[in-house]
Write a protein that holds these residues in place. Sequence first.
Motif, PDB file in Angstrom:
ATOM      1  N   LEU A 278       0.839  -1.190   0.000  1.00 54.16           N
ATOM      2  CA  LEU A 278       0.000   0.000   0.000  1.00 54.16           C
ATOM      3  C   LEU A 278       0.877   1.244   0.000  1.00 54.16           C
ATOM      4  O   LEU A 278       1.780   1.378   0.827  1.00 54.16           O
ATOM      5  CB  LEU A 278      -0.903  -0.002   1.248  1.00 54.16           C
ATOM      6  N   TYR A 279       0.607   2.135  -0.955  1.00 54.64           N
ATOM      7  CA  TYR A 279       1.330   3.412  -1.062  1.00 54.64           C
ATOM      8  C   TYR A 279       0.336   4.525  -0.726  1.00 54.64           C
ATOM      9  O   TYR A 279      -0.284   5.106  -1.601  1.00 54.64           O
ATOM     10  CB  TYR A 279       1.863   3.578  -2.489  1.00 54.64           C
ATOM     11  N   PRO A 280       0.151   4.847   0.577  1.00 54.58           N
ATOM     12  CA  PRO A 280      -0.890   5.804   0.986  1.00 54.58           C
ATOM     13  C   PRO A 280      -0.349   7.234   1.065  1.00 54.58           C
ATOM     14  O   PRO A 280       0.220   7.639   2.074  1.00 54.58           O
ATOM     15  CB  PRO A 280      -1.279   5.287   2.372  1.00 54.58           C
ATOM     16  N   ALA A 281      -0.547   7.997   0.011  1.00 55.71           N
ATOM     17  CA  ALA A 281      -0.047   9.368  -0.014  1.00 55.71           C
ATOM     18  C   ALA A 281      -0.735  10.148  -1.123  1.00 55.71           C
ATOM     19  O   ALA A 281      -1.050   9.583  -2.181  1.00 55.71           O
ATOM     20  CB  ALA A 281       1.468   9.384  -0.235  1.00 55.71           C
TER      21      ALA A 281
ATOM     22  N   LEU B 235      -1.798   2.526  -5.162  1.00 55.09           N
ATOM     23  CA  LEU B 235      -1.515   3.939  -4.919  1.00 55.09           C
ATOM     24  C   LEU B 235      -2.805   4.575  -4.400  1.00 55.09           C
ATOM     25  O   LEU B 235      -3.748   4.804  -5.161  1.00 55.09           O
ATOM     26  CB  LEU B 235      -1.060   4.638  -6.203  1.00 55.09           C
ATOM     27  N   ALA B 236      -2.859   4.831  -3.109  1.00 58.43           N
ATOM     28  CA  ALA B 236      -4.079   5.337  -2.482  1.00 58.43           C
ATOM     29  C   ALA B 236      -3.884   6.791  -2.076  1.00 58.43           C
ATOM     30  O   ALA B 236      -3.275   7.091  -1.059  1.00 58.43           O
ATOM     31  CB  ALA B 236      -4.436   4.487  -1.261  1.00 58.43           C
ATOM     32  N   GLY B 237      -4.374   7.687  -2.923  1.00 57.95           N
ATOM     33  CA  GLY B 237      -4.247   9.117  -2.629  1.00 57.95           C
ATOM     34  C   GLY B 237      -4.770   9.938  -3.780  1.00 57.95           C
ATOM     35  O   GLY B 237      -4.615   9.560  -4.949  1.00 57.95           O
ATOM     36  N   GLY B 238      -5.399  11.044  -3.477  1.00 55.61           N
ATOM     37  CA  GLY B 238      -5.953  11.898  -4.516  1.00 55.61           C
ATOM     38  C   GLY B 238      -4.899  12.782  -5.140  1.00 55.61           C
ATOM     39  O   GLY B 238      -3.820  12.996  -4.582  1.00 55.61           O
ATOM     40  N   CYS B 239      -5.202  13.305  -6.320  1.00 55.86           N
ATOM     41  CA  CYS B 239      -4.315  14.249  -6.995  1.00 55.86           C
ATOM     42  C   CYS B 239      -4.300  15.548  -6.203  1.00 55.86           C
ATOM     43  O   CYS B 239      -5.345  16.125  -5.909  1.00 55.86           O
ATOM     44  CB  CYS B 239      -4.795  14.494  -8.426  1.00 55.86           C
ATOM     45  N   ASP B 240      -3.113  16.013  -5.847  1.00 56.40           N
ATOM     46  CA  ASP B 240      -2.998  17.168  -4.958  1.00 56.40           C
ATOM     47  C   ASP B 240      -2.851  18.482  -5.725  1.00 56.40           C
ATOM     48  O   ASP B 240      -2.101  19.360  -5.325  1.00 56.40           O
ATOM     49  CB  ASP B 240      -1.811  16.977  -4.013  1.00 56.40           C
ATOM     50  N   GLY B 241      -3.531  18.586  -6.865  1.00 56.64           N
ATOM     51  CA  GLY B 241      -3.557  19.855  -7.591  1.00 56.64           C
ATOM     52  C   GLY B 241      -2.594  19.962  -8.752  1.00 56.64           C
ATOM     53  O   GLY B 241      -2.799  20.775  -9.654  1.00 56.64           O
TER      54      GLY B 241
ATOM     55  N   ILE C 225      -0.017  -2.411 -10.794  1.00 58.55           N
ATOM     56  CA  ILE C 225      -0.207  -1.150 -10.081  1.00 58.55           C
ATOM     57  C   ILE C 225      -1.666  -0.745 -10.189  1.00 58.55           C
ATOM     58  O   ILE C 225      -2.239  -0.707 -11.275  1.00 58.55           O
ATOM     59  CB  ILE C 225       0.684  -0.028 -10.656  1.00 58.55           C
ATOM     60  N   VAL C 226      -2.274  -0.423  -9.057  1.00 55.82           N
ATOM     61  CA  VAL C 226      -3.669   0.021  -9.021  1.00 55.82           C
ATOM     62  C   VAL C 226      -3.705   1.452  -8.484  1.00 55.82           C
ATOM     63  O   VAL C 226      -3.217   1.718  -7.385  1.00 55.82           O
ATOM     64  CB  VAL C 226      -4.530  -0.882  -8.112  1.00 55.82           C
ATOM     65  N   VAL C 227      -4.249   2.365  -9.284  1.00 56.60           N
ATOM     66  CA  VAL C 227      -4.427   3.742  -8.832  1.00 56.60           C
ATOM     67  C   VAL C 227      -5.819   3.846  -8.214  1.00 56.60           C
ATOM     68  O   VAL C 227      -6.830   3.806  -8.921  1.00 56.60           O
ATOM     69  CB  VAL C 227      -4.267   4.743  -9.987  1.00 56.60           C
ATOM     70  N   ALA C 228      -5.872   3.950  -6.907  1.00 58.75           N
ATOM     71  CA  ALA C 228      -7.157   3.869  -6.205  1.00 58.75           C
ATOM     72  C   ALA C 228      -7.763   5.227  -5.889  1.00 58.75           C
ATOM     73  O   ALA C 228      -8.877   5.311  -5.385  1.00 58.75           O
ATOM     74  CB  ALA C 228      -6.987   3.079  -4.905  1.00 58.75           C
ATOM     75  N   ASP C 229      -7.032   6.296  -6.154  1.00 58.43           N
ATOM     76  CA  ASP C 229      -7.508   7.638  -5.831  1.00 58.43           C
ATOM     77  C   ASP C 229      -7.718   7.737  -4.315  1.00 58.43           C
ATOM     78  O   ASP C 229      -7.207   6.931  -3.549  1.00 58.43           O
ATOM     79  CB  ASP C 229      -8.783   7.972  -6.600  1.00 58.43           C
ATOM     80  N   GLN C 230      -8.491   8.704  -3.876  1.00 57.98           N
ATOM     81  CA  GLN C 230      -8.711   8.905  -2.446  1.00 57.98           C
ATOM     82  C   GLN C 230      -9.777   7.939  -1.936  1.00 57.98           C
ATOM     83  O   GLN C 230     -10.865   7.853  -2.495  1.00 57.98           O
ATOM     84  CB  GLN C 230      -9.145  10.342  -2.174  1.00 57.98           C
ATOM     85  N   LEU C 231      -9.441   7.202  -0.891  1.00 57.38           N
ATOM     86  CA  LEU C 231     -10.336   6.181  -0.358  1.00 57.38           C
ATOM     87  C   LEU C 231     -10.994   6.632   0.940  1.00 57.38           C
ATOM     88  O   LEU C 231     -10.483   7.508   1.648  1.00 57.38           O
ATOM     89  CB  LEU C 231      -9.548   4.893  -0.088  1.00 57.38           C
ATOM     90  N   LYS C 232     -12.123   6.021   1.244  1.00 52.01           N
ATOM     91  CA  LYS C 232     -12.753   6.243   2.538  1.00 52.01           C
ATOM     92  C   LYS C 232     -11.892   5.604   3.621  1.00 52.01           C
ATOM     93  O   LYS C 232     -11.148   4.651   3.358  1.00 52.01           O
ATOM     94  CB  LYS C 232     -14.159   5.645   2.562  1.00 52.01           C
TER      95      LYS C 232
END
Length: 396
Positions: free
Chosen positions: A253-256, A292-298, A321-328
Motif C-alpha cells: 500500500l502506497y498511501p499518499a 496507490l491510495a491518494g488523490g491528486c494534490d492539484g 499497479i492500481v491507482v485507487a484515488d482517495q479512499l474512505k
Amino acid sequence: QERDWKYRLLHRATYLLYSTPGLAARMATTKWPMSDRLIRTMYHNSEVLGRSPLKFSSPEAQPPSATLGGDPGLSEAVGLSMKNANSATVHFTSVLFYHFYHQERSPCACRTRSWCLPQWTRHVTNHSVDIWLAARDEQKTLFRMDSSGCMRNLGRGLAQHHFADVFDVMFVFEINALMHPQCRVAPARRIMLYPTFELSQAQISNFEELGVSVLPDDALLKPPNPALRSLLEQAVAERRARSPHRPKDRLLLYPADVRPMKGQADFLRALLNERGQPVSPVQRLRGLTIVLAGGCDGNATYCEEVVGLTQRVNGEGVINIVVADQLKDEELAQLYAASLGVVIYSRVDCNPRAVYEGLVADTPFFVTDKTRLPPLVQHLGSVVPFDPLRLPEQLA
C-alpha cells in the motif's frame, strides 16, 4: 508604501533572518540595523489598517452555542477529557494553533488525518486553558474551543481582524506559515514551530535566538486520530476472525497524496525494466500488487505522469499497479490490514502519519531516509537511501 512590494520585501527579509545563523546579530550593528522586531512592526502597521481588533473577552469572540442535533463526537470528546484531565501540567493559559487542519463538520472529535493537538491539549489539561485555532483557508477563519471541548467557528478570520490580546503560546504548523503576515503580527509570548522542513542544528539554534522554538519533524510520534485507530484495529480483528492463519496478501500500500515530494513517479519509473535485462531484481517482485491510495494534490501534470507510468509498469506484466484515488477511511483500513507493507518513497517528507497507521495494523513500512522518521520506530520497518537505481533490489 505599496503594500504588495512592501510585503515581498518583508517576506524576503524574514526568510534571510531566520535561515541564516548569526545574521540578526550582524545586522544589529550595521549603519541601517534590521531586526525581527522591526519587521513585525512594519507588518503590524499595515495589517491593522481597516481591520477590527479582537479581544478575548469581547462578545464576538465567544464560542457560539451548539446547533440543534448536536455532534455525535461530543461524547468522545467529553469522555477523553474526563479520562485524561489534568494528566499534564502546562505553564500557559491561552494558546493559538495557527494554520492547522480542522474538519468543521466534526467540531468536537478530531477526524482530521493530521494533527489532533488542539483537542489533546484540552483532553490532558482542563477547560481553564483557552484554545484557539486559525484555519488554513485564505480568511484564516478563527475557531475557539468551548467548555465541552468543541471547536466553534467564530464567523471571523484574521483577514478582517487582528488580535488585541496576547497569547501565552502560538503553535505554528509549517515553516512557510510562520512568514504569513497574519502570523507575524499575532501577539504571543512564546512561539513554537513544527516546520515540516529539515532544518540544520545551526538554523534551529538561530530560530531559538529569534524567539521561536522548533519542534523537529522527527522528534515525536504521530498516532492516528481515535476514530481511524478504531477502524484499523477493527479491520485487523475481522480479518483474523475470518481466517486466523491467513497470511498477508501479496500487496503493498502506497498511501499518499499524488504530488512530486511523495515520490510516486520516481518509484514507478524505477520499477520499469527499460534495459530489457533478462534477470532483473524486478522479476523477484512478480505477482505483487501495489495500490496507490491518494488523490491528486492539484498538480495535474504530475498526476498524468503517474498514470502514464502506471500503464507502462502494468504493460510489462510483472507488477500490477492500481491507482485507487482517495479512499474512505474504512476502505483504507481494510487495505492496511491486508497489506504486506506500507511504501512511501518520498523525496521530501516530515515523519508521515501513514507509517503509524500501518503499525497499528501490524503492517511494516518501506520508506526512504527522506521521510525523517524518529529513531524510536525505524527498527519496525525498512529505511533505505533515496536511490531509484537501487529501488528494485531494495524492495525485493
